[in-house]
Scaffold this active site. Structure first.
Site, PDB file in Angstrom:
ATOM      1  N   SER A  17       0.835  -1.206   0.000  1.00 29.10           N
ATOM      2  CA  SER A  17       0.000   0.000   0.000  1.00 29.10           C
ATOM      3  C   SER A  17       0.867   1.252   0.000  1.00 29.10           C
ATOM      4  O   SER A  17       0.606   2.212  -0.738  1.00 29.10           O
ATOM      5  CB  SER A  17      -0.927  -0.001   1.209  1.00 29.10           C
ATOM      6  OG  SER A  17      -1.844  -1.069   1.152  1.00 29.10           O
ATOM      7  N   ARG A  40       0.693   8.184   6.005  1.00 28.31           N
ATOM      8  CA  ARG A  40      -0.191   7.408   6.883  1.00 28.31           C
ATOM      9  C   ARG A  40      -1.619   7.953   6.838  1.00 28.31           C
ATOM     10  O   ARG A  40      -2.579   7.184   6.927  1.00 28.31           O
ATOM     11  CB  ARG A  40       0.354   7.384   8.311  1.00 28.31           C
ATOM     12  CG  ARG A  40       1.514   6.424   8.459  1.00 28.31           C
ATOM     13  CD  ARG A  40       1.663   5.873   9.861  1.00 28.31           C
ATOM     14  NE  ARG A  40       2.527   4.678   9.822  1.00 28.31           N
ATOM     15  CZ  ARG A  40       2.103   3.444   9.662  1.00 28.31           C
ATOM     16  NH1 ARG A  40       0.813   3.212   9.537  1.00 28.31           N
ATOM     17  NH2 ARG A  40       2.947   2.440   9.634  1.00 28.31           N
ATOM     18  N   HIS A  43      -2.939   6.573   3.708  1.00 21.24           N
ATOM     19  CA  HIS A  43      -3.157   5.139   3.877  1.00 21.24           C
ATOM     20  C   HIS A  43      -4.440   4.866   4.658  1.00 21.24           C
ATOM     21  O   HIS A  43      -5.200   3.944   4.343  1.00 21.24           O
ATOM     22  CB  HIS A  43      -1.959   4.526   4.608  1.00 21.24           C
ATOM     23  CG  HIS A  43      -2.073   3.058   4.850  1.00 21.24           C
ATOM     24  ND1 HIS A  43      -2.303   2.520   6.093  1.00 21.24           N
ATOM     25  CD2 HIS A  43      -1.990   2.002   3.991  1.00 21.24           C
ATOM     26  CE1 HIS A  43      -2.355   1.202   6.001  1.00 21.24           C
ATOM     27  NE2 HIS A  43      -2.165   0.856   4.750  1.00 21.24           N
TER      28      HIS A  43
END
Length: 213
Positions: A17, A40, A43
């Site tokens: 990812s 992050r 994500h």
């Protein structure tokens, strides 16, 4: 239409990812030192707007990491954010995570003073007398009250993560925090959420581990 799936092992999904995120970001300019936080957030949300709407005060990552290492505690405005923060990683440095929104005394104070529970919980946090990081992902009233207490000299947060999501006073509350001299990480605009607040906290915690390498 034939659908082709990537052959990725379960333990490799997160790594893959981040590879995709890095690839799709391409040459998008990011503030040096904030890359892990931005990635992050993307994500967590699958929303690449965070590459542009996250705002960072000067040297905020270094200041936040220092605060964590010195035992600062994290105060959130939702149980969801509290649940999502890696409490074991924070505890290594002596910190704890708090959310006072469900406390009976907070509900009573809010009712008596005609405020929101978020405002009352910020008051309770201020009374702790501890070094605090605030991770606000839901309640703009919490950010507004933090701003007021900061301006009055009643509280001096080590960091304010201002990422409430929504429409009413959300944008304005974030702009107020960016007017203070307190270190901040803010998702400018309407986007954010408890999951984003938690993931920024975790990104800071993981940044400490990365700096050990």
């Amino acid at each position: 239409m034939k659908v082709e799936l990537e052959n990725v092992k379960p333990m490799e999904i997160e790594t893959r990812s981040f590879e995709i995120i890095t690839q799709e970001l391409g040459d998008t300019p990011l503030v040096p030192g904030t890359e892990l936080i931005v990635k992050r957030c993307i994500h967590t949300s699958a929303d690449f707007d965070y590459a542009k709407n996250l705002c960072f005060s000067d040297h905020v990552v270094d200041k936040a990491i220092q605060a964590i290492k010195e035992g600062a505690c994290i105060v959130t405005d939702t149980q969801m954010a509290k649940a999502g923060i890696n409490k074991k990683a924070l505890a290594r440095y002596g910190g704890e995570v708090y959310c006072f929104m469900s406390d009976e005394d907070v509900a009573k104070s809010a009712k008596e003073n005609g405020t929101t529970r978020a405002v009352a919980s910020m008051e309770k946090a201020a009374a702790m007398g501890k070094d605090l990081i605030f991770a606000i992902g839901n309640a703009p009233t919490a950010l507004v009250h933090l701003y007021e207490m900061i301006k009055d000299g009643r509280i001096h947060p080590r960091l304010v993560i201002g990422v409430p999501v929504g429409f009413v006073n959300v944008v304005q509350s974030k702009e107020l925090i960016m007017e203070t001299e307190v270190p901040y990480i803010v998702a400018r605009g309407r986007k954010g959420g408890s999951n984003i607040a938690a993931c920024i906290c975790n990104a800071l915690l993981y940044s400490i581990d990365n700096r050990r390498d």
